[in-house]
Write a protein that holds these residues in place. Structure first.
Motif, PDB file in Angstrom:
ATOM      1  N   PRO A  76      -0.671   5.044   5.470  1.00 38.32           N
ATOM      2  CA  PRO A  76      -1.637   4.063   5.553  1.00 38.32           C
ATOM      3  C   PRO A  76      -1.599   2.950   6.518  1.00 38.32           C
ATOM      4  O   PRO A  76      -0.576   2.744   6.914  1.00 38.32           O
ATOM      5  CB  PRO A  76      -1.240   3.583   3.786  1.00 38.32           C
ATOM      6  N   PRO A  77      -2.676   2.567   6.932  1.00 41.23           N
ATOM      7  CA  PRO A  77      -4.115   2.501   6.418  1.00 41.23           C
ATOM      8  C   PRO A  77      -4.554   3.722   7.125  1.00 41.23           C
ATOM      9  O   PRO A  77      -5.819   4.095   6.688  1.00 41.23           O
ATOM     10  CB  PRO A  77      -4.658   1.256   6.822  1.00 41.23           C
ATOM     11  N   THR A  80      -4.479   6.689   6.703  1.00 44.77           N
ATOM     12  CA  THR A  80      -4.693   7.511   5.652  1.00 44.77           C
ATOM     13  C   THR A  80      -6.356   7.643   5.095  1.00 44.77           C
ATOM     14  O   THR A  80      -6.773   8.651   4.622  1.00 44.77           O
ATOM     15  CB  THR A  80      -3.977   7.515   4.291  1.00 44.77           C
ATOM     16  N   THR A 139       0.761  -1.132  -0.042  1.00 49.10           N
ATOM     17  CA  THR A 139      -0.005  -0.055   0.011  1.00 49.10           C
ATOM     18  C   THR A 139       0.737   1.188  -0.005  1.00 49.10           C
ATOM     19  O   THR A 139       0.564   2.260  -0.457  1.00 49.10           O
ATOM     20  CB  THR A 139      -0.932   0.036   1.202  1.00 49.10           C
ATOM     21  N   ALA A 181       0.939   4.807  -2.592  1.00 46.18           N
ATOM     22  CA  ALA A 181       0.809   6.125  -1.956  1.00 46.18           C
ATOM     23  C   ALA A 181       2.112   6.865  -2.470  1.00 46.18           C
ATOM     24  O   ALA A 181       2.114   8.013  -2.906  1.00 46.18           O
ATOM     25  CB  ALA A 181       1.203   6.081  -0.377  1.00 46.18           C
ATOM     26  N   LEU A 239      -5.669   2.176   1.187  1.00 48.59           N
ATOM     27  CA  LEU A 239      -4.824   3.572   1.227  1.00 48.59           C
ATOM     28  C   LEU A 239      -6.000   4.641   1.381  1.00 48.59           C
ATOM     29  O   LEU A 239      -5.724   5.555   2.120  1.00 48.59           O
ATOM     30  CB  LEU A 239      -4.221   3.679  -0.188  1.00 48.59           C
ATOM     31  N   THR A 240      -7.258   4.523   1.081  1.00 50.75           N
ATOM     32  CA  THR A 240      -8.268   5.403   0.928  1.00 50.75           C
ATOM     33  C   THR A 240      -9.582   5.117   1.501  1.00 50.75           C
ATOM     34  O   THR A 240     -10.507   5.939   1.727  1.00 50.75           O
ATOM     35  CB  THR A 240      -8.442   6.001  -0.385  1.00 50.75           C
TER      36      THR A 240
END
Length: 467
Positions: free
Chosen positions: A252-253, A255, A219, A223, A296-297
């Motif tokens: 992350p995670p 983030t 991940t 990024a 990540l999101t």
């Protein structure tokens, strides 16, 4: 404060309203926090865009930051049913798939199979993604009744071809204007190649990700790639918040969670195609790869939707499934008691039960209309319904997905990817869809601007057969 920059999707005073709605959806009791916010004059979330028209007073912004932290501490009763961590997701999925045996003539074969058919199918998938995205662009953000009215005004309903502004009555055009940014490049009379769109930028970035890091990417590699190659102005909703978090030193995670009320929206799902394309016949591996990208999101439904789409595409790519089997394979990687799995099953059931697709859409909007138009759950239900109802037909798939409203370009893109892959070759797609693309894609992703879909297919095939 006059002339202050109002940056969408990151203003704290706008995020609180979105987070309060997210809390209601995942079962957190935020009534006390909501009362404090309303008493202070805090605004409701912007209904369609990502920013309210006026900046907040400094005291209200400070309150917003505090309340966002308090909201993050509220426990959700859905957490056990909707895990985000991969081991917990796998444990919740009793039918987690194992790799399928290679078929005699795979649609997208593994390394030892001939290159030609794989490239052709991937070519059709890339074209399909572009077609569906472009079809949905001019009506993105419009309410369902407006989309229907614009189509009917030009004799294009049920939807069968590109939207056009020609013949639309002036009063209707004023009441329901086309998407401002997209109309100049996506109405039938304006199409000249495939314009830039995040629904195509993310597959390009994931292709670049695999070229640089291979299937074992982390991940953190996603990024880093974004920071190197993706302009901040090209990211939206959950991706923009995560991008901001990265620049603030958050890793992350986390983030995905820090002040990110969009973490269950559709963003990770539109990044999933390459993960499926490069794991033909192995939906489990495709879902695991999509998971490393998505966290990540996103969390929960936002992650589940990405895994679902990656698995659907991987199953279709293996050549052993029709669209219905591919959808069934996609459900095996989603916790069965989750909101997303239930919504997908309901979309499939509605499509099987009702011959008129507009009625299917009305039922889905009645069930999910309280959610934001970019939320992963209603869009996954609509996508599954469109693919089911079209029974694998390319035109039927993209037109149904777009005609259902909500995130029209993203749903059109994913439906086109799946249906194009199943079609097997560019020649199997109607020329009225592919010819206007002129085998040319515009993008701000470094090294890809102006690239042809045939070249993208070859590059994707290289990653599909890479050890």
């Amino acid at each position: 404060m006059t002339g202050a920059l109002r940056l969408t999707w990151v203003q704290p005073e706008d995020l609180v309203g979105h987070e309060l709605r997210q809390a209601a959806e995942d079962g957190r009791d935020a009534s006390g926090i909501a009362a404090v916010w309303r008493a202070a004059g805090g605004p409701a979330p912007p209904p369609a865009a990502g920013v309210s028209p006026l900046p907040a007073a400094p005291a209200l912004r400070a309150l917003a930051l505090r309340l966002l932290d308090e909201l993050a501490e509220l426990p959700s009763p859905l957490a056990a049913l909707e895990p985000t961590d991969l081991p917990a997701i796998r444990a919740a999925c009793p039918d987690w798939p194992t790799p399928e045996p290679e078929p005699p003539e795979p649609r997208v074969p593994r390394a030892r199979a001939a290159a030609g058919p794989a490239v052709e199918a991937l070519h059709a998938a890339w074209l399909g993604r572009a077609v569906g995205c472009l079809l949905g662009k001019p009506v993105e953000k419009l309410p369902l009744h407006a989309i229907r009215a614009l189509g009917r005004a030009t004799g294009n309903w049920p939807l069968t071809t590109w939207f056009t502004g020609r013949g639309v009555p002036a009063e209707l055009a004023r009441a329901h204007p086309w998407n401002r940014r997209s109309a100049p490049t996506s109405l039938a009379e304006n199409i000249d190649g495939m314009p830039e769109d995040d629904d195509l930028n993310y597959p390009l970035l994931n292709l670049l990700l695999l070229q640089r890091h291979g299937r074992g990417f982390r991940t953190a590699d996603v990024a880093r790639l974004w920071l190197d190659e993706l302009p901040a102005g090209r990211v939206f909703t959950a991706e923009r918040v995560a991008y901001r978090n990265l620049l603030s030193g958050i890793e992350p995670p986390l983030t995905a969670r820090r002040h990110n009320p969009f973490r269950e929206w559709i963003g990770a799902a539109i990044r999933a195609d390459v993960h499926g394309w490069t794991h033909p016949g192995d939906p489990g591996a495709a879902a695991e790869q999509a998971h490393r990208d998505a966290v990540l999101t996103h969390t929960a439904s936002g992650v589940h939707s990405a895994m679902f789409i990656a698995a659907v595409i991987a199953a279709a790519a293996g050549g052993g499934h029709d669209v219905h089997g591919a959808l069934a394979a996609g459900l095996t990687v989603v916790p069965p008691d989750s909101r997303l799995a239930r919504a997908v099953r309901s979309g499939i059931a509605a499509a099987r039960a009702e011959p008129r697709f507009d009625t299917v859409v009305d039922r889905l909007h009645a069930a999910h209309g309280d959610r934001h138009w970019v939320h992963a759950v209603p869009n996954a239900a609509l996508l599954a319904a469109a693919l089911t109802h079209a029974d694998g037909d390319f035109t039927g798939s993209v037109c149904r997905a777009v005609s259902g409203g909500w995130d029209t370009d993203s749903n059109g893109a994913t439906a086109g990817s799946v249906a194009g892959l199943l079609a097997g070759a560019p020649e199997a797609l109607p020329e009225r869809w592919t010819a206007p693309l002129k085998n040319r894609l515009a993008t701000s992703v470094t090294g890809f601007d102006g690239i042809g879909f045939d070249a993208l297919a070859r590059l994707t095939h290289q990653e599909a057969i890479r050890p």
